[in-house]
Design a protein around this motif. Structure first.
Motif, PDB file in Angstrom:
ATOM      1  N   HIS A 254       0.795  -1.227   0.000  1.00 23.11           N
ATOM      2  CA  HIS A 254       0.000   0.000   0.000  1.00 23.11           C
ATOM      3  C   HIS A 254       0.830   1.282   0.000  1.00 23.11           C
ATOM      4  O   HIS A 254       0.369   2.319  -0.479  1.00 23.11           O
ATOM      5  CB  HIS A 254      -0.970   0.001   1.188  1.00 23.11           C
ATOM      6  CG  HIS A 254      -0.354   0.469   2.473  1.00 23.11           C
ATOM      7  ND1 HIS A 254       0.426  -0.348   3.264  1.00 23.11           N
ATOM      8  CD2 HIS A 254      -0.392   1.668   3.108  1.00 23.11           C
ATOM      9  CE1 HIS A 254       0.831   0.322   4.329  1.00 23.11           C
ATOM     10  NE2 HIS A 254       0.354   1.550   4.259  1.00 23.11           N
ATOM     11  N   LEU A 296      -5.856   0.260  -3.110  1.00 22.16           N
ATOM     12  CA  LEU A 296      -5.513   0.642  -1.743  1.00 22.16           C
ATOM     13  C   LEU A 296      -4.346   1.617  -1.731  1.00 22.16           C
ATOM     14  O   LEU A 296      -4.328   2.561  -0.935  1.00 22.16           O
ATOM     15  CB  LEU A 296      -5.177  -0.600  -0.917  1.00 22.16           C
ATOM     16  CG  LEU A 296      -4.980  -0.359   0.582  1.00 22.16           C
ATOM     17  CD1 LEU A 296      -6.292   0.099   1.223  1.00 22.16           C
ATOM     18  CD2 LEU A 296      -4.452  -1.608   1.285  1.00 22.16           C
ATOM     19  N   GLU A 299      -5.939   4.981  -2.635  1.00 25.28           N
ATOM     20  CA  GLU A 299      -7.065   5.543  -1.901  1.00 25.28           C
ATOM     21  C   GLU A 299      -6.958   5.507  -0.382  1.00 25.28           C
ATOM     22  O   GLU A 299      -7.798   6.128   0.291  1.00 25.28           O
ATOM     23  CB  GLU A 299      -8.355   4.809  -2.306  1.00 25.28           C
ATOM     24  CG  GLU A 299      -8.658   4.791  -3.783  1.00 25.28           C
ATOM     25  CD  GLU A 299      -8.995   6.173  -4.351  1.00 25.28           C
ATOM     26  OE1 GLU A 299      -9.113   7.135  -3.568  1.00 25.28           O
ATOM     27  OE2 GLU A 299      -9.153   6.276  -5.582  1.00 25.28           O
ATOM     28  N   HIS A 300      -5.980   4.836   0.200  1.00 28.46           N
ATOM     29  CA  HIS A 300      -6.064   4.601   1.644  1.00 28.46           C
ATOM     30  C   HIS A 300      -6.066   5.888   2.466  1.00 28.46           C
ATOM     31  O   HIS A 300      -6.757   5.978   3.487  1.00 28.46           O
ATOM     32  CB  HIS A 300      -4.952   3.651   2.117  1.00 28.46           C
ATOM     33  CG  HIS A 300      -3.570   4.209   2.044  1.00 28.46           C
ATOM     34  ND1 HIS A 300      -2.830   4.209   0.889  1.00 28.46           N
ATOM     35  CD2 HIS A 300      -2.783   4.783   3.008  1.00 28.46           C
ATOM     36  CE1 HIS A 300      -1.644   4.738   1.130  1.00 28.46           C
ATOM     37  NE2 HIS A 300      -1.601   5.109   2.397  1.00 28.46           N
ATOM     38  N   ILE A 303      -9.492   7.560   2.196  1.00 31.48           N
ATOM     39  CA  ILE A 303     -10.479   6.866   3.029  1.00 31.48           C
ATOM     40  C   ILE A 303     -10.282   7.215   4.497  1.00 31.48           C
ATOM     41  O   ILE A 303     -11.255   7.445   5.228  1.00 31.48           O
ATOM     42  CB  ILE A 303     -10.382   5.347   2.792  1.00 31.48           C
ATOM     43  CG1 ILE A 303     -10.893   5.013   1.383  1.00 31.48           C
ATOM     44  CG2 ILE A 303     -11.161   4.569   3.850  1.00 31.48           C
ATOM     45  CD1 ILE A 303     -10.665   3.593   0.960  1.00 31.48           C
ATOM     46  N   LYS A 304      -9.028   7.270   4.925  1.00 27.70           N
ATOM     47  CA  LYS A 304      -8.767   7.637   6.320  1.00 27.70           C
ATOM     48  C   LYS A 304      -9.366   8.996   6.650  1.00 27.70           C
ATOM     49  O   LYS A 304      -9.862   9.220   7.762  1.00 27.70           O
ATOM     50  CB  LYS A 304      -7.266   7.651   6.581  1.00 27.70           C
ATOM     51  CG  LYS A 304      -6.908   7.957   8.030  1.00 27.70           C
ATOM     52  CD  LYS A 304      -5.410   8.058   8.224  1.00 27.70           C
ATOM     53  CE  LYS A 304      -5.080   8.381   9.677  1.00 27.70           C
ATOM     54  NZ  LYS A 304      -3.631   8.585   9.902  1.00 27.70           N
ATOM     55  N   CYS A 337      -8.350  -1.017   4.810  1.00 23.75           N
ATOM     56  CA  CYS A 337      -7.993   0.255   5.438  1.00 23.75           C
ATOM     57  C   CYS A 337      -8.125   0.176   6.951  1.00 23.75           C
ATOM     58  O   CYS A 337      -7.300   0.717   7.692  1.00 23.75           O
ATOM     59  CB  CYS A 337      -8.866   1.381   4.903  1.00 23.75           C
ATOM     60  SG  CYS A 337      -8.412   1.937   3.248  1.00 23.75           S
ATOM     61  N   LEU A 340      -5.129  -1.362   8.233  1.00 26.01           N
ATOM     62  CA  LEU A 340      -3.980  -0.458   8.196  1.00 26.01           C
ATOM     63  C   LEU A 340      -3.921   0.430   9.420  1.00 26.01           C
ATOM     64  O   LEU A 340      -2.831   0.767   9.905  1.00 26.01           O
ATOM     65  CB  LEU A 340      -4.046   0.433   6.954  1.00 26.01           C
ATOM     66  CG  LEU A 340      -3.610  -0.149   5.613  1.00 26.01           C
ATOM     67  CD1 LEU A 340      -3.740   0.909   4.526  1.00 26.01           C
ATOM     68  CD2 LEU A 340      -2.190  -0.664   5.683  1.00 26.01           C
ATOM     69  N   GLN A 354     -14.766   3.468   7.660  1.00 22.65           N
ATOM     70  CA  GLN A 354     -15.351   2.255   7.092  1.00 22.65           C
ATOM     71  C   GLN A 354     -16.871   2.298   7.207  1.00 22.65           C
ATOM     72  O   GLN A 354     -17.584   1.993   6.238  1.00 22.65           O
ATOM     73  CB  GLN A 354     -14.800   1.032   7.823  1.00 22.65           C
ATOM     74  CG  GLN A 354     -15.271  -0.301   7.277  1.00 22.65           C
ATOM     75  CD  GLN A 354     -14.641  -1.480   8.014  1.00 22.65           C
ATOM     76  OE1 GLN A 354     -14.120  -1.331   9.128  1.00 22.65           O
ATOM     77  NE2 GLN A 354     -14.674  -2.649   7.393  1.00 22.65           N
TER      78      GLN A 354
END
Length: 403
Positions: A254, A296, A299-300, A303-304, A337, A340, A354
């Motif tokens: 990632h 991932l 986008e991670h 998303i966070k 995510c 992570l 999420q």
């Protein structure tokens, strides 16, 4: 003619682990003898037969001779005069070079019981260095046999032997499919970090995954490598459910970008994607794992930070991830995510982004795109714009209703 259970079945039984498959070796028989007893031939490289009733595999005792680089460069010899000890000495590790006879007696000519007790991976003979796949296999075993109270270690002489193999270019001769096969199996074991530690110790990780190896170089990057391994192990041991291979692999890839402080965010994101995709192409990774890894990597961080996204940004995120066509894959990425950022889960049962984005997906999926499109039949170029606007409006309406 005598038959013995050999290899992993003997090892796992002695460790008190479930025995998945039993491999049998036949000593004192020829292919003709096996056929006469009703065994069915299935081997391509050397004689292997299926038992006429149980359909278990029985291989004739054999010796091997290295003829070329790589794991395919062997000539096999089977004959009724090949002994059990000659067959076992060609195996990789002492703990895999034991046999059990029909009476339950353990035949251990090369010290496997001792090394099993001491939790040591040790090569049986110099035949180990003739097959580079054995480096990957040993590393995978390290991830698998992380059994309390003591992990297996690699004997110093075996590490030295593997280092010599790497220096001789044997690892470079491995085909991508075989590398992926072993890496993917290791990722699904109890402690994947042990696999990568072994590969690093002999220099194989630098040859196979230099992008990952760079995270362990001295300096600030070294901390990133160790942190990544901690996340990977935590993901593998997550109590809620066994994480899929695509999830574990995506977490591994990632964020492999090493850039100077203050680098442009968009440039870093593009580099992450480039590195992840490059590894996937090089190892011929299956499409589901490749897609998850690239997504991932891209986008991670978005998303966070989902709480700060506008309705329009959220719709664009869902669109980039093809979430409306493949919602299950998007939900899996949200789960990746969450893995992570496990530290945040330590104080919160739910990873907030999420929950937020899965709810947003539900809302957007309920927007009737076909109905909106029918309103713009005379202006087809406006259809995607109108559908996007409808989805944004739905999210904004849901947000306002909650306030």
């Amino acid at each position: 003619m005598k038959t013995y259970i050999v290899g992993g079945a003997v090892r796992d039984s002695l460790l008190g682990l479930p025995v998945q498959d039993r491999d049998f070796v036949v000593v004192g028989a020829s292919p003709e003898d096996m056929l006469a007893k009703g065994y069915l031939p299935v081997g391509k490289d050397f004689p292997v037969f299926l038992h006429p009733q149980t359909h278990d595999e029985y291989a004739l005792a054999r010796t091997e001779r290295k003829t070329a680089a790589g794991y395919k460069g062997f000539v096999f010899h089977t004959d009724a005069d090949v002994t059990l000890e000659e067959d076992l000495i060609r195996r990789d590790l002492t703990i895999n070079a034991m046999a059990q006879d029909d009476a339950g007696n353990i035949i251990d000519p090369y010290g496997g019981l001792r090394d099993l007790h001491d939790r040591v991976f040790r090569h049986v003979s110099m035949a180990f260095c003739e097959d580079p796949v054995r480096i990957l296999r040993l590393a995978r075993f390290a991830a698998r046999f992380a059994i309390p109270p003591q992990d297996f270690t690699v004997a110093e002489e075996t590490t030295a032997l593997m280092q010599g193999m790497v220096a001789a270019g044997e690892v470079d001769a491995l085909v991508a499919e075989r590398v992926w096969q072993e890496l993917s199996r290791g990722l699904m074991e109890a402690r994947p970090s042990r696999m990568f530690a072994v590969l690093r110790s002999c220099g194989a990780l630098q040859r196979l995954l230099p992008e990952l190896n760079a995270l362990f170089e001295p300096g600030t990057a070294n901390e990133r490598g160790q942190q990544l391994m901690q996340i990977l192990d935590a993901t593998a041991s997550h109590a809620s459910h066994k994480q899929a291979l695509s999830t574990r692999f995506a977490i591994l890839l990632h964020d492999l970008a090493i850039v100077p402080a203050g680098s442009d965010i968009l440039s870093v994101e593009k580099l992450r994607v480039k590195l992840a995709d490059g590894i996937c192409q090089r190892l011929k990774v299956p499409a589901d794992c490749r897609d998850m890894a690239v997504m991932l990597a891209r986008e991670h961080l978005h998303i966070k930070d989902a709480a700060s996204l506008s309705a329009a940004d959220t719709v664009d995120l869902l669109t980039r991830c093809d979430a409306l066509r493949k919602p299950e894959r998007f939900l899996e990425m949200l789960n990746a995510c969450a893995c992570l950022f496990l530290e945040e889960l330590a104080t919160d049962a739910v990873f907030a982004p999420q929950l937020q984005l899965s709810q947003a997906l539900d809302i957007v999926l309920k927007v009737n795109g076909g109905e909106i499109a029918s309103l713009y039949a005379a202006q087809p170029q406006q259809i995607p714009i109108a559908i996007r606007a409808g989805r944004i409006n739905a999210l904004e309406a849901a947000s306002n209703a909650q306030q």
